[in-house]
Enzyme design. Structure first.
Site, PDB file in Angstrom:
ATOM      1  N   SER A 120       0.816  -1.210   0.000  1.00  0.00           N
ATOM      2  CA  SER A 120       0.000   0.000   0.000  1.00  0.00           C
ATOM      3  C   SER A 120       0.850   1.261   0.000  1.00  0.00           C
ATOM      4  O   SER A 120       0.307   2.365   0.003  1.00  0.00           O
ATOM      5  CB  SER A 120      -0.919   0.000   1.223  1.00  0.00           C
ATOM      6  OG  SER A 120      -0.167  -0.135   2.414  1.00  0.00           O
ATOM      7  N   HIS A 141      -2.623  -3.137  -5.737  1.00  0.00           N
ATOM      8  CA  HIS A 141      -3.077  -2.858  -4.376  1.00  0.00           C
ATOM      9  C   HIS A 141      -4.591  -3.018  -4.271  1.00  0.00           C
ATOM     10  O   HIS A 141      -5.358  -2.191  -4.754  1.00  0.00           O
ATOM     11  CB  HIS A 141      -2.655  -1.433  -3.985  1.00  0.00           C
ATOM     12  CG  HIS A 141      -3.098  -1.022  -2.628  1.00  0.00           C
ATOM     13  ND1 HIS A 141      -3.363   0.288  -2.293  1.00  0.00           N
ATOM     14  CD2 HIS A 141      -3.330  -1.746  -1.501  1.00  0.00           C
ATOM     15  CE1 HIS A 141      -3.730   0.357  -1.035  1.00  0.00           C
ATOM     16  NE2 HIS A 141      -3.729  -0.872  -0.533  1.00  0.00           N
ATOM     17  N   GLU A 153      -5.836  -0.529  -7.095  1.00  0.00           N
ATOM     18  CA  GLU A 153      -4.894   0.534  -7.436  1.00  0.00           C
ATOM     19  C   GLU A 153      -3.658  -0.118  -8.061  1.00  0.00           C
ATOM     20  O   GLU A 153      -2.952  -0.874  -7.401  1.00  0.00           O
ATOM     21  CB  GLU A 153      -4.526   1.285  -6.152  1.00  0.00           C
ATOM     22  CG  GLU A 153      -3.668   2.495  -6.334  1.00  0.00           C
ATOM     23  CD  GLU A 153      -3.418   3.203  -5.006  1.00  0.00           C
ATOM     24  OE1 GLU A 153      -3.427   4.436  -4.993  1.00  0.00           O
ATOM     25  OE2 GLU A 153      -3.211   2.511  -3.969  1.00  0.00           O
ATOM     26  N   ASN A 191      -3.483   5.946  -0.216  1.00  0.00           N
ATOM     27  CA  ASN A 191      -2.875   6.178   1.097  1.00  0.00           C
ATOM     28  C   ASN A 191      -2.141   7.509   1.188  1.00  0.00           C
ATOM     29  O   ASN A 191      -1.950   8.035   2.288  1.00  0.00           O
ATOM     30  CB  ASN A 191      -1.951   5.018   1.467  1.00  0.00           C
ATOM     31  CG  ASN A 191      -2.746   3.823   1.942  1.00  0.00           C
ATOM     32  OD1 ASN A 191      -3.745   3.978   2.629  1.00  0.00           O
ATOM     33  ND2 ASN A 191      -2.323   2.634   1.569  1.00  0.00           N
TER      34      ASN A 191
END
Length: 296
Positions: A120, A141, A153, A191
């Protein structure tokens, strides 16, 4: 690289188990690998229960559910991934640990195999540097829990080829996911935005601006988030949040990404969230806060 027919998943925690389940439910032959037999046993029970929930809700036929479970093999032998077309690692969020695994996978897997990381936050370019096939290394991800959340992602490293990207995107779409693509910067998209918000929520609690309940209620009702940031941190794991903040702080070199001292203190105290029974909230009590819906 032809169509992906077989999938190897390394790491049988919540993310790895969910990714393996997705592969099996969508017609792939799947190996789920973990060095801990007890973890594999827990994963087997979790996946069986999850597949049965899909069946009970009418999202999957009983026959399809049974077939999916038959396509899934549990193993502790890395050599069994030798024939896999596509590998996803979902192990500890540590660059050194992931690099060691990628080095081993590079030696074992067939030359055409794509090596993907569910990281991540960690640089795909640096993970790829541990292999002899950087053009076939990519970030994939998934959001937590993978069978439910719609987003994947995809992160391209400096040398990730178009062919690798297209094959990864096709696999995600086969799983029924919506794809967003990020360049290889610390934290990627999700993130890079989410973790500073969680970190700021910790600062808000740390400096006494409001109670944890009011912080979460404010964000849920004021911004229409399904979970408050502190509830979400407990769901993700405070150790994971701290690890990502450290990656952001180091990789982007800006003091605004420095982890909140309260977040550091909670992790030092092993208050890691739901998985430990206590984090920001105490889940050991009879009267828990409102149970959060699955999110990242």
């Amino acid at each position: 690289m032809g169509e992906t027919k077989s999938l190897g998943v390394v790491g049988s925690g919540q993310m790895g188990s969910g990714i393996a389940q997705l592969g099996a439910m969508h017609g792939l032959h799947v190996w789920l690998l973990d060095t801990d037999p007890a973890a594999l046993s827990r994963a087997s029970k979790s996946i069986s229960s999850s597949v049965q929930r899909f069946v009970s809700k009418g999202l999957l036929s009983q026959a399809a559910g049974t077939d999916a479970l038959r396509r899934l093999k549990y193993t502790s032998d890395l050599e069994e991934l030798r024939s896999a077309d596509f590998i996803v690692e979902a192990i500890a969020e540590s660059e050194d640990v992931k690099k060691k695994l990628f080095l081993e996978l590079d030696k074992i897997t067939k030359s055409s195999a794509i090596l993907a990381s569910n990281t991540s936050s960690i640089s795909i370019t640096r993970l790829a540097s541990a292999t002899s096939r950087p053009s076939q290394v990519i970030g994939m991800h998934f959001m937590n829990p993978p069978p439910i959340m719609k987003l994947v992602e995809i992160v391209r490293g400096a040398d990730t080829s178009d062919e690798t990207y297209n094959a990864t995107k096709a696999l995600a779409e086969r799983f029924g996911k919506i794809v967003v693509c990020s360049q290889d910067f610390s934290g990627f998209i999700v993130n890079r935005i989410l973790m500073p918000m969680i970190n700021e929520a910790f600062h808000t609690l740390y400096t006494g601006v409001a109670t944890k309940e009011d912080i979460d209620t404010g964000m849920k009702l004021g911004t229409n988030h399904p979970m408050g940031p502190l509830e979400l941190a407990d769901f993700i794991g405070l150790d994971v949040c701290l690890s990502i903040m450290k990656v952001l702080h180091t990789g982007l070199g800006d003091s605004k990404y420095a982890p909140c001292p309260l977040l550091v203190q909670y992790v030092d105290a092993d208050r890691l969230g739901r998985k430990r029974g206590i984090g920001v909230y105490d889940y050991r009590k009879q009267h828990e806060p409102t149970k959060p819906s699955p999110r990242l």
